[in-house]
Design a protein around this motif. Structure first.
Motif, PDB file in Angstrom:
ATOM      1  N   ASP A 147       0.818  -1.213   0.000  1.00 41.52           N
ATOM      2  CA  ASP A 147       0.000   0.000   0.000  1.00 41.52           C
ATOM      3  C   ASP A 147       0.857   1.270   0.000  1.00 41.52           C
ATOM      4  OD1 ASP A 147      -2.411  -1.479   0.127  1.00 41.52           O
ATOM      5  OD2 ASP A 147      -2.168  -1.721   2.292  1.00 41.52           O
ATOM      6  N   LYS A 149       3.809   1.769   1.987  1.00 42.63           N
ATOM      7  CA  LYS A 149       4.622   2.057   3.181  1.00 42.63           C
ATOM      8  C   LYS A 149       6.094   1.796   2.852  1.00 42.63           C
ATOM      9  CE  LYS A 149       4.241   1.539   8.202  1.00 42.63           C
ATOM     10  NZ  LYS A 149       5.396   2.343   8.429  1.00 42.63           N
ATOM     11  N   HIS A 154       6.329   3.383  13.026  1.00 42.52           N
ATOM     12  CA  HIS A 154       4.940   3.441  13.477  1.00 42.52           C
ATOM     13  C   HIS A 154       4.921   4.189  14.800  1.00 42.52           C
ATOM     14  CE1 HIS A 154       3.999  -0.090  16.436  1.00 42.52           C
ATOM     15  NE2 HIS A 154       5.227   0.329  16.646  1.00 42.52           N
ATOM     16  N   ASP A 221     -10.094   8.670  15.728  1.00 45.00           N
ATOM     17  CA  ASP A 221      -9.770   8.317  14.344  1.00 45.00           C
ATOM     18  C   ASP A 221      -8.484   7.511  14.314  1.00 45.00           C
ATOM     19  OD1 ASP A 221      -7.507  10.257  14.201  1.00 45.00           O
ATOM     20  OD2 ASP A 221      -9.130  11.726  14.347  1.00 45.00           O
ATOM     21  N   LYS A 223      -5.618   8.273  12.867  1.00 43.12           N
ATOM     22  CA  LYS A 223      -4.383   9.057  12.888  1.00 43.12           C
ATOM     23  C   LYS A 223      -3.387   8.583  11.822  1.00 43.12           C
ATOM     24  CE  LYS A 223      -5.340  11.816  16.436  1.00 43.12           C
ATOM     25  NZ  LYS A 223      -5.362  13.280  16.356  1.00 43.12           N
ATOM     26  N   TYR A 224      -2.229   8.103  12.228  1.00 46.26           N
ATOM     27  CA  TYR A 224      -1.171   7.707  11.281  1.00 46.26           C
ATOM     28  C   TYR A 224      -1.673   6.674  10.276  1.00 46.26           C
ATOM     29  CZ  TYR A 224       3.173   5.554   9.590  1.00 46.26           C
ATOM     30  OH  TYR A 224       4.174   5.044   8.792  1.00 46.26           O
ATOM     31  N   TYR A 225      -2.521   5.759  10.724  1.00 48.19           N
ATOM     32  CA  TYR A 225      -2.973   4.676   9.856  1.00 48.19           C
ATOM     33  C   TYR A 225      -4.167   5.054   8.991  1.00 48.19           C
ATOM     34  CZ  TYR A 225       0.349   1.648  12.171  1.00 48.19           C
ATOM     35  OH  TYR A 225       1.512   1.095  12.631  1.00 48.19           O
ATOM     36  N   GLU A 226      -4.582   6.315   9.059  1.00 44.68           N
ATOM     37  CA  GLU A 226      -5.669   6.786   8.202  1.00 44.68           C
ATOM     38  C   GLU A 226      -5.314   6.601   6.727  1.00 44.68           C
ATOM     39  OE1 GLU A 226      -9.363   7.597   8.273  1.00 44.68           O
ATOM     40  OE2 GLU A 226      -8.440   8.415  10.103  1.00 44.68           O
ATOM     41  N   LYS A 227      -4.020   6.718   6.395  1.00 46.11           N
ATOM     42  CA  LYS A 227      -3.602   6.588   4.997  1.00 46.11           C
ATOM     43  C   LYS A 227      -3.456   5.152   4.536  1.00 46.11           C
ATOM     44  CE  LYS A 227       1.096   7.627   6.652  1.00 46.11           C
ATOM     45  NZ  LYS A 227       2.199   8.592   6.586  1.00 46.11           N
ATOM     46  N   TYR A 228      -3.715   4.221   5.455  1.00 47.51           N
ATOM     47  CA  TYR A 228      -3.663   2.792   5.104  1.00 47.51           C
ATOM     48  C   TYR A 228      -4.984   2.119   5.470  1.00 47.51           C
ATOM     49  CZ  TYR A 228       1.337   3.874   5.071  1.00 47.51           C
ATOM     50  OH  TYR A 228       2.568   4.422   4.830  1.00 47.51           O
ATOM     51  N   PRO A 229      -6.084   2.536   4.857  1.00 50.62           N
ATOM     52  CA  PRO A 229      -7.396   2.019   5.263  1.00 50.62           C
ATOM     53  C   PRO A 229      -7.551   0.505   5.086  1.00 50.62           C
ATOM     54  CG  PRO A 229      -7.541   3.235   3.202  1.00 50.62           C
ATOM     55  CD  PRO A 229      -6.186   3.496   3.754  1.00 50.62           C
TER      56      PRO A 229
END
Length: 234
Positions: A147, A149, A154, A221, A223-229
């Protein structure tokens, strides 16, 4: 009562540990040269914890996503990614404990012969934080490189390497006359810290949180992992 506790678990407790860290640092700056190594190690941990929490929760935040995907239920109907098994309540307990139990151990190191044991206990905690966040970051890299990364970062990784690791190295460099008894007491102190944080508080509380109405003690929400749904939205 639940609503007040839920509010405390939002930002108030983070302010509390930040104030505690500042006060601890100010007092340590005055008495540093008179403090035994065990007390110094406990000061390091108490001062690092606010920075570590801010990284895990706010900047960038999102550690709960990794934790709950890894350790939460695999059946979709049982999942509560925003609060189980890690919720704002259980993680507050964990992190307040990781600041205040070392401060109790600081007092022990001042008034008993447990300075080396306390120092070893704090050293173990520092190095375990580095290993845990490096391992977690490596896992997410392999899971999410498809995805996009590109690193093993993390939430919690930076403060582990930039703060916990130097603190652990400082303790190693200043240890003297360590005995088998010191190691035995260090392990006992470490086990007590884990028992208080996990077995006696976090484990029963996470089950209680799971039964509360939706949204209580939940993280807002990803947070950091928002871009990796794809990682957390199944």
């Amino acid at each position: 009562m639940v609503k007040k506790l839920d509010k405390w678990c939002d930002i108030n407790w983070i302010i509390f540990i930040c104030v505690t860290g500042v006060i601890t640092g100010a007092l340590a700056a005055i008495f540093w040269d008179e403090m035994p190594l065990g007390a110094q190690g406990a000061v390091f941990v108490a001062m690092i914890m606010p920075f570590h929490v801010l990284e895990e929760w706010k900047f960038p935040g999102g550690l709960h996503i990794f934790y709950n995907v890894l350790l939460g239920p695999k059946e979709k109907e049982k999942q509560q990614i925003d609060r189980f098994p890690m919720s704002r309540l259980t993680d507050m307990i964990t992190n307040v404990g990781l600041q205040w139990i070392p401060l109790v151990y600081l007092v022990l190191s001042l008034f008993t012969g447990l300075s080396n044991a306390t120092a070893l206990c704090m050293m173990l905690l520092c190095f375990i934080e580095v290993l845990a966040h490096t391992g977690g970051g490596t896992l997410t890299y392999f899971w999410l490189r498809k995805d996009g990364k590109k690193t093993i970062y993390h939430p919690g990784f930076a403060t582990s390497w930039m703060m916990f690791l130097p603190a652990g190295v400082y303790i190693v460099a200043h240890l003297e006359n360590v005995t088998g008894s010191d190691w035995l007491w260090a392990i006992i102190l470490f086990i007590i810290m884990m028992l208080i944080r996990i077995v006696l508080t976090e484990t029963p509380l996470k089950k209680w949180v799971y039964k509360q109405e939706k949204g209580v003690f939940a993280f807002a929400d990803a947070k950091y992992y928002e871009k990796y749904p794809s990682f957390w939205k199944k």
